[in-house]
Design an enzyme around this catalytic site. Structure first.
Site, PDB file in Angstrom:
ATOM      1  N   ASP A   2       0.851  -1.082  -0.085  1.00 40.80           N
ATOM      2  CA  ASP A   2       0.020  -0.142  -0.031  1.00 40.80           C
ATOM      3  C   ASP A   2       0.937   1.220  -0.123  1.00 40.80           C
ATOM      4  OD1 ASP A   2      -2.301   1.243   0.098  1.00 40.80           O
ATOM      5  OD2 ASP A   2      -2.724   1.380   2.038  1.00 40.80           O
ATOM      6  N   GLY A   5      -0.038   5.114  -4.480  1.00 38.41           N
ATOM      7  CA  GLY A   5      -0.633   6.285  -5.026  1.00 38.41           C
ATOM      8  C   GLY A   5      -0.375   7.789  -4.058  1.00 38.41           C
ATOM      9  N   TRP A   7       2.719   8.174  -2.735  1.00 32.52           N
ATOM     10  CA  TRP A   7       4.153   8.267  -3.117  1.00 32.52           C
ATOM     11  C   TRP A   7       4.023   9.070  -4.375  1.00 32.52           C
ATOM     12  CZ3 TRP A   7       7.245   7.763  -7.516  1.00 32.52           C
ATOM     13  CH2 TRP A   7       8.717   7.783  -6.981  1.00 32.52           C
ATOM     14  N   HIS A  19       2.753   3.217  -9.147  1.00 34.16           N
ATOM     15  CA  HIS A  19       2.506   1.758  -9.088  1.00 34.16           C
ATOM     16  C   HIS A  19       3.799   1.289  -9.957  1.00 34.16           C
ATOM     17  CE1 HIS A  19      -1.380   1.899  -7.477  1.00 34.16           C
ATOM     18  NE2 HIS A  19      -1.875   2.468  -8.644  1.00 34.16           N
ATOM     19  N   ARG A  53     -11.638   1.326  -8.948  1.00 35.75           N
ATOM     20  CA  ARG A  53     -10.998   2.633  -9.167  1.00 35.75           C
ATOM     21  C   ARG A  53     -11.213   3.356 -10.720  1.00 35.75           C
ATOM     22  NH1 ARG A  53      -5.347   2.057  -5.953  1.00 35.75           N
ATOM     23  NH2 ARG A  53      -5.975   1.291  -3.859  1.00 35.75           N
ATOM     24  N   LEU A 113      12.406 -19.761  -4.729  1.00 34.10           N
ATOM     25  CA  LEU A 113      11.390 -18.997  -4.133  1.00 34.10           C
ATOM     26  C   LEU A 113      10.082 -19.226  -4.557  1.00 34.10           C
ATOM     27  CD1 LEU A 113      10.779 -16.541  -2.147  1.00 34.10           C
ATOM     28  CD2 LEU A 113      11.117 -14.982  -4.330  1.00 34.10           C
TER      29      LEU A 113
HETATM   30  C1  FPP Z   1      -1.886  -0.065  -3.309  1.00 34.71           C
HETATM   31  O1  FPP Z   1      -1.688   1.348  -3.031  1.00 34.71           O
HETATM   32  C2  FPP Z   1      -1.498  -0.723  -4.292  1.00 34.71           C
HETATM   33  C3  FPP Z   1      -2.185  -1.048  -5.332  1.00 34.71           C
HETATM   34  C4  FPP Z   1      -3.436  -1.338  -5.618  1.00 34.71           C
HETATM   35  C5  FPP Z   1      -1.314  -1.785  -6.621  1.00 34.71           C
HETATM   36  C6  FPP Z   1      -0.308  -2.445  -5.920  1.00 34.71           C
HETATM   37  C7  FPP Z   1       0.634  -2.769  -7.167  1.00 34.71           C
HETATM   38  C8  FPP Z   1       1.934  -2.678  -7.452  1.00 34.71           C
HETATM   39  C9  FPP Z   1       2.773  -2.681  -6.345  1.00 34.71           C
HETATM   40  C10 FPP Z   1       2.575  -3.024  -8.504  1.00 34.71           C
HETATM   41  C11 FPP Z   1       2.975  -4.444  -8.884  1.00 34.71           C
HETATM   42  C12 FPP Z   1       1.685  -4.909  -9.638  1.00 34.71           C
HETATM   43  C13 FPP Z   1       1.968  -5.548 -10.782  1.00 34.71           C
HETATM   44  C14 FPP Z   1       0.983  -5.211 -11.895  1.00 34.71           C
HETATM   45  C15 FPP Z   1       2.578  -6.617 -10.699  1.00 34.71           C
HETATM   46  P1  FPP Z   1      -2.694   2.586  -3.359  1.00 34.71           P
HETATM   47  O2  FPP Z   1      -2.659   2.797  -4.679  1.00 34.71           O
HETATM   48  O3  FPP Z   1      -3.955   2.196  -2.697  1.00 34.71           O
HETATM   49  O4  FPP Z   1      -1.796   3.766  -2.746  1.00 34.71           O
HETATM   50  P2  FPP Z   1      -2.569   4.962  -1.814  1.00 34.71           P
HETATM   51  O5  FPP Z   1      -3.316   4.210  -0.642  1.00 34.71           O
HETATM   52  O6  FPP Z   1      -1.192   5.836  -1.177  1.00 34.71           O
HETATM   53  O7  FPP Z   1      -3.663   5.462  -2.688  1.00 34.71           O
END
Ligand code: FPP
Length: 230
Positions: A2, A5, A7, A19, A53, A113
């Site tokens: 998490d 977004g 970041w 992402h 989203r 792994l």
């Molecule tokens: C949550 O952060 C993150 C996600 C919904 C996506 C996670 C995906 C990745 C780390 C990339 C790897 C993915 C693939 C395609 C293999 P958020 O967007 O909710 O962050 P926020 O809470 O700061 O808005």
């Protein structure tokens, strides 16, 4: 994972840029797990609820998945990583589904792994699909039969569950399998998650006493029991 977004927003960038950095952090995390001899890594990349989203972000994440596969799979393959995608694939396009299958096939002989990427996954979905499987085959529903019908039946329950981004929630991740997992909540946003933070989480995990319903005295006695020589 998490915090992608936030970041990006803090840097006045579109969320998808966060992402992208998330994929880079994930790649480093896989290497850190290999270096530490960790046998299984399971990540939450896209939840059943993430379809809600904005369209631009959803398509960005799907594109990133396909791009990451072509960029990362050769390295994963040569590093001994076995990929599994966990989640409901029905809603994914044929192209994405084919990409997932191919990545799994290409890494199927690896043993260093096990890397589970939960995509279009939800813990409630998993419990429901497992129960439906048992109903369809006329098997009784027990803890063991359900466990074996789960999408993550190929790995043991997680010892440690890490959530980044400062929220104190499980958000429908591994709600069955994490019954006895140690939880670690990190304030770091996922793109900033690094091996030092992983080591911190492991150190905290190591300092915890895992009792699995027993008393502390019972656990200590078990630790003192000599291992029988064979
Ligand atoms: C949550 O952060 C993150 C996600 C919904 C996506 C996670 C995906 C990745 C780390 C990339 C790897 C993915 C693939 C395609 C293999 P958020 O967007 O909710 O962050 P926020 O809470 O700061 O808005």
């Amino acid at each position: 994972m998490d915090g992608n977004g936030r970041w990006a927003t803090r840097r006045f960038l579109p969320r998808v840029a966060g992402h992208k950095q998330g994929v880079a952090a994930l790649s480093r995390c896989v290497q850190a797990c290999i270096d530490r001899g960790i046998g299984v890594l399971t990540v939450f990349a896209f939840s059943s609820e993430n379809w809600n989203r904005p369209e631009e972000e959803v398509s960005g994440l799907l594109e990133l998945l396909v791009l990451s596969l072509s960029g990362e799979v050769p390295r994963l393959k040569s590093n001994g990583v076995r990929l599994h995608f966990v989640g409901n694939r029905e809603r994914l396009s044929d192209k994405v589904q084919a990409g997932l299958r191919q990545a799994e096939l290409l890494t199927a002989d690896n043993t260093r792994l096990v890397f589970n990427v939960c995509f279009n996954y939800g813990g409630r979905w998993d419990i429901a699909q497992a129960a439906q499987k048992l109903v369809n085959s006329g098997q009784p529903i027990t803890e063991l039969s359900l466990d074996r019908a789960m999408a993550l039946a190929h790995v043991p329950d997680p010892d440690l569950l890490i959530r980044t981004g400062g929220e104190l929630r499980i958000s429908n991740f591994l709600i069955w399998q994490a019954a006895y997992s140690e939880l670690y909540f990190s304030d770091k946003l996922w793109p900033d998650f690094d091996s030092a933070e992983l080591d911190k989480a492991i150190a905290v995990f190591s300092s915890r006493e895992r009792r699995f319903g027993q008393t502390s005295a019972q656990v200590s006695a078990l630790k003192r029991e000599p291992t029988p020589l064979t």
